[in-house]
Design a protein around this motif. Structure first.
Motif, PDB file in Angstrom:
ATOM      1  N   UNK A   1       0.979  -1.174  -0.032  1.00 52.45           N
ATOM      2  CA  UNK A   1       0.097   0.134  -0.083  1.00 52.45           C
ATOM      3  C   UNK A   1       0.894   1.216  -0.054  1.00 52.45           C
ATOM      4  N   UNK A   2       0.336   2.523  -0.106  1.00 47.67           N
ATOM      5  CA  UNK A   2       0.954   3.658  -0.100  1.00 47.67           C
ATOM      6  C   UNK A   2       2.117   3.934   0.947  1.00 47.67           C
ATOM      7  N   UNK A   3       1.563   3.386   2.215  1.00 43.27           N
ATOM      8  CA  UNK A   3       2.394   3.656   3.388  1.00 43.27           C
ATOM      9  C   UNK A   3       3.717   2.680   3.267  1.00 43.27           C
ATOM     10  N   UNK A   4       3.495   1.505   3.071  1.00 48.88           N
ATOM     11  CA  UNK A   4       4.463   0.357   2.823  1.00 48.88           C
ATOM     12  C   UNK A   4       5.396   0.670   1.657  1.00 48.88           C
ATOM     13  N   UNK A   5       4.783   1.333   0.507  1.00 48.64           N
ATOM     14  CA  UNK A   5       5.941   1.718  -0.567  1.00 48.64           C
ATOM     15  C   UNK A   5       7.027   2.743  -0.212  1.00 48.64           C
ATOM     16  N   UNK A   6       6.331   3.801   0.595  1.00 46.38           N
ATOM     17  CA  UNK A   6       7.547   4.776   1.267  1.00 46.38           C
ATOM     18  C   UNK A   6       8.768   4.189   2.047  1.00 46.38           C
ATOM     19  N   UNK A   7       8.588   2.953   2.478  1.00 47.40           N
ATOM     20  CA  UNK A   7       9.466   2.125   3.288  1.00 47.40           C
ATOM     21  C   UNK A   7      10.542   1.491   2.390  1.00 47.40           C
ATOM     22  N   UNK A   8       9.983   1.544   0.972  1.00 45.19           N
ATOM     23  CA  UNK A   8      11.037   0.804   0.167  1.00 45.19           C
ATOM     24  C   UNK A   8      11.672   1.807  -0.657  1.00 45.19           C
TER      25      UNK A   8
END
Length: 462
Positions: free
Chosen positions: A246-253
């Motif tokens: 999701x958008x939040x998990x993407x920012x961790x990648x």
């Protein structure tokens, strides 16, 4: 201009021989080398595949018409990073049958350019044209830019320069007069979405992203196609069984692309202009947005504070005299608090200025007064308002007839304080003309009252 020769385009003499993958592609077989960067694997092989630049490449657009006619003029491609400047230059050479030569202004000097020009001149003798692509052309100094002129002028090379900076500021006029400036756009959501679709088609797998994450990924690219594909590579490197991000998990990648902002470049002036005009237009939301863009790009908050003080005097003026006090207080607060706490004081001043009544009456009044001062030279003040500390000065009439305004019945003498020899009041246009906005409405009424008293003094009853 250069006429297409009809021969198969060739690379310059310094290029390496084709790889096995390129050779196979030349034989008509679709081959993908997964060891190459994704941006290179997806590089368009035809102008029709370039995304986001139809305003230049369509059949009825400037570059499209050049290609259709087979005649290519020297051009400057001006646009942000990752919008396709290098790719377009290569494809223009291919479509017009020109040998593609590339130099970078970051690493090349006049000696390198001389070699290119000499080789291009020899090609020209056998009827072969050369497209010289200069990346970051704005990094060449004026003398280096001048070295292009004779070779562009006589058609030895077709120059295609690429720059992220405004050519009006960075390129000399002689070079600009020989080139057409083509403005490339940052890639919009549709163009970035097409790159994602092509990635999925090339790799044979869907990106492990939810709809919101896909949109967030494009927003994080900030119009840069190359940066987008770099982030996609990081996403594709994740285990395939990990599920959709999701958008939040993407920012961790992946990390967002840093905003395009350079305190010494055109973008600096563009954003301060946008902030200034948003406040002038009484739009606090837009003003806060441009303030945030400048702060996010690393602008010095004290520079912004200084511009706010100027705005308070120039655009608000006496319509709200407190505006100058508010901006000076914001400047002082930031110097005391620093970032990020002090930035709130600057934001408060921005909103105050955007919502304040506006008047440029003082700004215009000063301009008119300065013009009059230049035209009238060194006219003397009227004798009645000059001090007379010596006997000689009294004998010369200094101070004679001066009326002390507080001692008059209305606290107003109505005397004329303009220099001797200046047109009388009834024959001249006032410098300062207050508006009906804010506090200036009261000033306007006060000036009108005093003018009425002057009329009475000039024409006493009886």
């Amino acid at each position: 201009m250069a006429r297409a020769s009809g021969s198969r385009p060739r690379s310059g003499p310094t290029d390496d021989a084709p790889s096995l993958f390129e050779a196979a592609a030349g034989e008509g077989r679709v081959v993908d080398d997964p060891t190459r960067p994704l941006a290179d694997r997806l590089r368009p092989s035809a102008l029709e595949e370039v995304v986001g630049q139809d305003h230049l490449l369509a059949l009825d657009a400037p570059l499209g018409r050049m290609v259709a006619s087979g005649r290519l003029s020297s051009v400057i491609l001006w646009g942000p990073p990752g919008c396709g400047k290098t790719t377009i230059a290569r494809l223009l050479a291919e479509r017009t049958g020109l040998v593609f030569e590339q130099v970078s202004a970051t690493f090349s000097g006049v000696a390198d350019l001389r070699k290119v020009f000499a080789t291009a001149a020899k090609r020209r003798e056998i009827g072969q044209g050369t497209l010289l692509f200069v990346d970051e052309i704005h990094r060449f100094n004026r003398a280096q830019q001048d070295s292009f002129l004779p070779y562009v002028e006589d058609g030895t090379v077709v120059l295609v320069g690429a720059t992220t900076e405004n050519p009006s500021f960075e390129l000399n006029g002689a070079l600009l007069s020989r080139c057409q400036v083509m403005v490339l756009h940052r890639l919009d959501e549709a163009a970035l979405g097409e790159l994602l679709t092509r990635t999925e088609r090339l790799t044979g797998r869907s990106l492990p992203l939810t709809g919101s994450a896909r949109s967030a990924l494009m927003a994080m690219a900030d119009g840069d196609g190359r940066y987008l594909l770099g982030m996609v590579e990081q996403v594709l490197a994740l285990p395939e069984d990990g599920g959709a991000l999701d958008a939040e998990a993407l920012t961790a990648v992946v990390a967002s692309r840093a905003p395009l902002y350079d305190k010494t470049s055109e973008e600096h002036y563009n954003l301060i202009s946008a902030l200034h005009k948003s406040m002038r237009g009484s739009d606090p939301d837009a003003a806060l947005y441009w303030l945030a863009r400048m702060l996010g790009g690393g602008e010095d908050p004290l520079y912004i504070a200084r511009r706010l003080v100027r705005f308070a005097s120039e655009d608000v003026g006496l319509a709200d005299p407190a505006a100058l006090q508010v901006t000076l207080a914001a400047w002082d607060a930031y110097e005391r608090l620093g970032s990020p706490e002090g930035e709130l004081a600057i934001a408060q001043a921005v909103v105050y200025l955007a919502t304040a009544p506006k008047s440029i009456a003082v700004y215009r009044g000063l301009g008119r007064a300065q013009k009059a001062a230049r035209q009238t030279g060194s006219l003397m003040p009227p004798a009645h308002i000059l001090n007379a500390p010596t006997r000689l000065m009294k004998e010369l009439g200094y101070g004679e007839g001066y009326q002390y305004d507080p001692d008059t019945a209305e606290g107003f003498s109505g005397a004329d304080y303009m220099p001797e020899g200046y047109p009388p009041r009834e024959e001249r246009k006032p410098f300062y003309e207050p508006t009906d906005h804010g506090h200036e409405r009261r000033i306007r009424e006060r000036l009108a009252y005093w003018e009425g008293l002057r009329e009475q003094i000039r024409r006493p009853e009886g």
